[in-house]
Design a protein around this motif. Structure first.
Motif, mmCIF file in Angstrom:
data_model
loop_
_atom_site.group_PDB
_atom_site.id
_atom_site.type_symbol
_atom_site.label_atom_id
_atom_site.label_comp_id
_atom_site.label_asym_id
_atom_site.label_seq_id
_atom_site.Cartn_x
_atom_site.Cartn_y
_atom_site.Cartn_z
ATOM 1 N N LYS A 170 -2.036 11.676 0.255
ATOM 2 C CA LYS A 170 -2.836 11.741 -1.271
ATOM 3 C C LYS A 170 -2.989 13.124 -1.496
ATOM 4 O O LYS A 170 -3.079 14.033 -0.693
ATOM 5 C CB LYS A 170 -4.159 11.201 -0.914
ATOM 6 N N LEU A 197 0.863 4.059 -2.769
ATOM 7 C CA LEU A 197 0.503 5.209 -2.711
ATOM 8 C C LEU A 197 1.555 6.430 -3.082
ATOM 9 O O LEU A 197 1.233 7.187 -3.914
ATOM 10 C CB LEU A 197 0.320 5.574 -1.223
ATOM 11 N N LYS A 254 0.664 -1.080 -0.238
ATOM 12 C CA LYS A 254 0.073 0.009 0.042
ATOM 13 C C LYS A 254 0.874 1.251 0.023
ATOM 14 O O LYS A 254 0.594 2.303 -0.789
ATOM 15 C CB LYS A 254 -0.915 -0.018 1.256
ATOM 16 N N ASP A 256 -10.156 0.663 4.522
ATOM 17 C CA ASP A 256 -8.793 -0.151 3.812
ATOM 18 C C ASP A 256 -8.115 0.653 3.066
ATOM 19 O O ASP A 256 -6.845 0.318 2.604
ATOM 20 C CB ASP A 256 -9.358 -1.288 3.064
ATOM 21 N N THR A 257 -8.226 2.256 3.150
ATOM 22 C CA THR A 257 -7.569 2.977 1.977
ATOM 23 C C THR A 257 -6.458 3.798 2.962
ATOM 24 O O THR A 257 -6.786 4.406 3.646
ATOM 25 C CB THR A 257 -8.556 3.980 1.509
ATOM 26 N N MET A 258 -5.408 3.622 2.331
ATOM 27 C CA MET A 258 -4.159 4.377 2.878
ATOM 28 C C MET A 258 -4.238 5.923 2.365
ATOM 29 O O MET A 258 -4.203 6.127 1.204
ATOM 30 C CB MET A 258 -2.790 3.799 2.739
ATOM 31 N N LEU A 259 -4.199 6.734 3.362
ATOM 32 C CA LEU A 259 -4.371 8.084 2.750
ATOM 33 C C LEU A 259 -3.022 8.772 3.167
ATOM 34 O O LEU A 259 -2.715 9.813 2.298
ATOM 35 C CB LEU A 259 -5.379 8.993 3.837
ATOM 36 N N ASP A 294 1.406 6.628 -6.935
ATOM 37 C CA ASP A 294 0.332 7.067 -7.325
ATOM 38 C C ASP A 294 0.514 8.981 -7.061
ATOM 39 O O ASP A 294 -0.305 9.787 -7.880
ATOM 40 C CB ASP A 294 -0.902 6.707 -6.557
ATOM 41 N N ASP A 295 1.104 9.166 -5.888
ATOM 42 C CA ASP A 295 0.866 10.750 -5.363
ATOM 43 C C ASP A 295 2.228 11.327 -5.143
ATOM 44 O O ASP A 295 2.419 12.422 -4.678
ATOM 45 C CB ASP A 295 0.212 10.525 -4.065
ATOM 46 N N MET A 354 -5.150 6.156 7.759
ATOM 47 C CA MET A 354 -6.170 5.111 6.954
ATOM 48 C C MET A 354 -7.617 5.574 7.111
ATOM 49 O O MET A 354 -8.115 6.074 7.942
ATOM 50 C CB MET A 354 -5.965 3.726 7.354
ATOM 51 N N GLN A 355 -8.119 5.364 6.072
ATOM 52 C CA GLN A 355 -9.918 5.169 6.006
ATOM 53 C C GLN A 355 -10.258 4.047 5.570
ATOM 54 O O GLN A 355 -10.251 4.052 4.311
ATOM 55 C CB GLN A 355 -10.429 6.535 5.290
#
Length: 184
Positions: free
Chosen positions: A121, A33, A29, A69-72, A36-37, A66-67
């Motif tokens: 993100k 991330l 993850k 299962d999403t790592m912020l 992507d970012d 995290m929110q």
């Protein structure tokens, strides 16, 4: 009826593992991330394995937002041998060429702590999530330095203007180009 959205949570490796995540899941993850970012970030095929090895030995130097299962975002650091840290700061060693310094070795061997990633993100960069993550990462570093006499300081490479500001906020000095360091 409107569905309530979960608030982001901040977690260490131990907490994430307690929730059923493996170190492999977490590293996957974090690398995704970053890919992507971070503009200009180029993930290598073997990169996950490299970070997996280091993160397994530096779990106490990590916090993420995290929110569900999403790592912020995540704040990741790792112990680096002093000579390797200096070679990196002189542009003579890559961040993917550091030797693992175990927690046991860190008690007797002089070393620096490398801030390997502060990634949030893009849509959350100017949010309270980003501020809380950075604050928790800063506390983590300070606590580690306080408890570990062999830790000689922190260092980082800042790729962006935001990264450079963060290094300065952490009290680090610009050594050259994008390289920053703060000694104890």
């Amino acid at each position: 009826m409107q569905e309530k959205q979960l608030s982001p949570g901040f977690f260490t490796y131990a907490e994430l593992q307690g929730m059923g995540n493996t170190v492999d899941d977490i590293v996957e993850k974090t690398v995704a991330l970053s890919a992507d970012d971070i503009s200009g970030y180029d993930s290598q095929d073997n990169e996950s394995q490299y970070w997996l090895k280091h993160r397994r030995n530096n779990m106490s130097l990590f916090v993420c937002a995290m929110q569900g299962d999403t790592m912020l975002g995540h704040f990741s650091a790792m112990r680096v041998k002093t000579d390797e840290a200096m070679a990196f700061l002189e542009g003579k060693r890559s961040e993917t060429e550091f030797t693992v310094v175990s927690g046991q070795d860190a008690q007797t061997a002089p070393h620096y702590v490398y801030i390997s990633a502060v990634v949030v993100k893009k849509t959350l960069r100017n949010s309270s999530v980003a501020m809380k993550l950075i604050r928790q990462g800063y506390r983590l570093l300070n606590q580690y330095l306080k408890e570990t006499p062999q830790a000689k300081g922190i260092f980082a490479e800042a790729y962006s203007e935001e990264g450079r500001r963060l290094c300065e906020l952490f009290g680090m000095n610009n050594i050259s180009a994008n390289f920053y360091r703060k000694d104890r």
